[in-house]
Design a protein around this motif. Structure first.
Motif, mmCIF file in Angstrom:
data_model
loop_
_atom_site.group_PDB
_atom_site.id
_atom_site.type_symbol
_atom_site.label_atom_id
_atom_site.label_comp_id
_atom_site.label_asym_id
_atom_site.label_seq_id
_atom_site.Cartn_x
_atom_site.Cartn_y
_atom_site.Cartn_z
ATOM 1 N N MET A 294 0.813 -1.196 0.000
ATOM 2 C CA MET A 294 0.000 0.000 0.000
ATOM 3 C C MET A 294 0.863 1.269 0.000
ATOM 4 N N ARG A 295 2.033 1.177 0.589
ATOM 5 C CA ARG A 295 2.912 2.348 0.652
ATOM 6 C C ARG A 295 3.382 2.784 -0.728
ATOM 7 N N ARG A 296 3.258 1.895 -1.680
ATOM 8 C CA ARG A 296 3.622 2.254 -3.043
ATOM 9 C C ARG A 296 2.631 3.282 -3.616
ATOM 10 N N TYR A 297 1.395 3.227 -3.127
ATOM 11 C CA TYR A 297 0.333 4.066 -3.676
ATOM 12 C C TYR A 297 -0.075 5.223 -2.762
ATOM 13 N N PHE A 298 0.163 5.061 -1.477
ATOM 14 C CA PHE A 298 -0.251 6.078 -0.505
ATOM 15 C C PHE A 298 0.911 6.388 0.428
ATOM 16 N N ASP A 299 1.078 7.665 0.741
ATOM 17 C CA ASP A 299 2.179 8.079 1.610
ATOM 18 C C ASP A 299 1.939 7.725 3.072
ATOM 19 N N SER A 300 0.674 7.566 3.449
ATOM 20 C CA SER A 300 0.362 7.302 4.851
ATOM 21 C C SER A 300 -0.992 6.616 4.955
ATOM 22 N N LYS A 301 -1.276 6.087 6.121
ATOM 23 C CA LYS A 301 -2.599 5.481 6.341
ATOM 24 C C LYS A 301 -3.686 6.556 6.274
ATOM 25 N N GLU A 302 -3.355 7.787 6.692
ATOM 26 C CA GLU A 302 -4.331 8.876 6.617
ATOM 27 C C GLU A 302 -4.716 9.162 5.169
ATOM 28 N N GLU A 303 -3.734 9.124 4.291
ATOM 29 C CA GLU A 303 -4.024 9.350 2.873
ATOM 30 C C GLU A 303 -4.911 8.240 2.315
ATOM 31 N N LEU A 304 -4.638 7.010 2.690
ATOM 32 C CA LEU A 304 -5.464 5.878 2.258
ATOM 33 C C LEU A 304 -6.888 6.023 2.773
ATOM 34 N N LEU A 305 -7.039 6.345 4.045
ATOM 35 C CA LEU A 305 -8.380 6.491 4.616
ATOM 36 C C LEU A 305 -9.119 7.681 4.011
ATOM 37 N N LEU A 306 -8.404 8.760 3.717
ATOM 38 C CA LEU A 306 -9.036 9.907 3.067
ATOM 39 C C LEU A 306 -9.497 9.525 1.663
ATOM 40 N N GLU A 307 -8.710 8.727 0.977
ATOM 41 C CA GLU A 307 -9.116 8.216 -0.341
ATOM 42 C C GLU A 307 -10.409 7.413 -0.225
ATOM 43 N N LEU A 308 -10.507 6.575 0.790
ATOM 44 C CA LEU A 308 -11.719 5.785 0.992
ATOM 45 C C LEU A 308 -12.912 6.676 1.330
ATOM 46 N N ALA A 309 -12.684 7.722 2.101
ATOM 47 C CA ALA A 309 -13.756 8.673 2.411
ATOM 48 C C ALA A 309 -14.211 9.407 1.151
ATOM 49 N N GLU A 310 -13.263 9.781 0.326
ATOM 50 C CA GLU A 310 -13.592 10.449 -0.944
ATOM 51 C C GLU A 310 -14.452 9.538 -1.821
ATOM 52 N N ARG A 311 -14.058 8.291 -1.905
ATOM 53 C CA ARG A 311 -14.852 7.327 -2.668
ATOM 54 C C ARG A 311 -16.228 7.136 -2.040
ATOM 55 N N GLY A 312 -16.285 7.191 -0.713
ATOM 56 C CA GLY A 312 -17.567 7.086 -0.015
ATOM 57 C C GLY A 312 -18.514 8.206 -0.398
ATOM 58 N N TRP A 313 -17.998 9.421 -0.493
ATOM 59 C CA TRP A 313 -18.817 10.549 -0.944
ATOM 60 C C TRP A 313 -19.380 10.271 -2.337
ATOM 61 N N HIS A 314 -18.518 9.832 -3.224
ATOM 62 C CA HIS A 314 -18.942 9.558 -4.602
ATOM 63 C C HIS A 314 -19.996 8.446 -4.627
ATOM 64 N N GLU A 315 -19.747 7.387 -3.888
ATOM 65 C CA GLU A 315 -20.697 6.269 -3.853
ATOM 66 C C GLU A 315 -22.026 6.691 -3.243
ATOM 67 N N TRP A 316 -21.982 7.532 -2.200
ATOM 68 C CA TRP A 316 -23.223 8.015 -1.601
ATOM 69 C C TRP A 316 -24.026 8.814 -2.629
ATOM 70 N N SER A 317 -23.337 9.664 -3.365
ATOM 71 C CA SER A 317 -23.992 10.450 -4.399
ATOM 72 C C SER A 317 -24.662 9.550 -5.444
ATOM 73 N N LEU A 318 -23.938 8.553 -5.912
ATOM 74 C CA LEU A 318 -24.493 7.619 -6.905
ATOM 75 C C LEU A 318 -25.667 6.834 -6.347
ATOM 76 N N LEU A 319 -25.537 6.359 -5.133
ATOM 77 C CA LEU A 319 -26.590 5.567 -4.493
ATOM 78 C C LEU A 319 -27.858 6.394 -4.310
ATOM 79 N N LEU A 320 -27.710 7.601 -3.831
ATOM 80 C CA LEU A 320 -28.866 8.471 -3.617
ATOM 81 C C LEU A 320 -29.517 8.852 -4.938
#
Length: 165
Positions: A1-27
């Motif tokens: 994972m470190r190859r793609y993300f500098d930190s666990k915070e960056e990975l979790l923020l990426e997942l949150a960003e995707r969550g926003w997008h998925e929520w928008s699509l779902l709604l």
């Protein structure tokens, strides 16, 4: 994972960003044919689509507390840009499908996010807290049922927002 993300915070923020997008699509999918939704049905749609995304609900607590501030400015900018795009799509969808104004929908989403960040954590206690509640039945009311409570509180909020102008 470190190859793609500098930190666990960056990975979790990426997942949150995707969550926003998925929520928008779902709604948007849920309300594709909806017209003249009452405030209560608008609240139901918000609560139901949030509850359908457990990881996103879990991350909503952490995004403002640590994740946004613990990444570099360009990553934070990308998160804000993309999450605001999803937020705007959610507001537009709810406004177009229902009887609430844009300002009322924005207030409802603000309340929904705050409640979700708090209630999700409470309704999914850690094993330690679950054991504590089992030992102290007076306290088990704290571990509430997330979606029904969120729905009830958002319905009350939506009704209040639209009462009397």
């Amino acid at each position: 994972m470190r190859r793609y993300f500098d930190s666990k915070e960056e990975l979790l923020l990426e997942l949150a960003e995707r969550g926003w997008h998925e929520w928008s699509l779902l709604l948007t999918a849920r309300l594709a044919d909806a017209r003249d939704l009452t405030p209560e049905r608008t609240a139901d749609a918000v609560a139901g689509t949030l509850a359908a995304q457990p990881l996103f609900c879990d991350l909503l607590t952490h995004v403002p507390l640590s994740l946004e501030g613990d990444v570099d400015i360009e990553r934070a900018r990308r998160f804000k840009t993309n999450s605001f795009t999803s937020y705007n799509a959610i507001v537009d969808t709810l406004t177009g499908a229902g009887t609430m104004t844009g300002a009322q929908v924005q207030d409802l989403i603000t309340v929904a996010l705050g409640l979700t960040a708090n209630l999700w954590q409470i309704s999914h206690p850690t094993p330690t807290l679950a054991a504590l509640y089992a030992q102290n039945p007076r306290w088990e009311h704290v571990a509430l049922d997330f979606e029904p409570r969120l729905t009830r509180l958002l319905r009350a909020t939506a009704t209040g927002l639209t009462a009397g102008g």
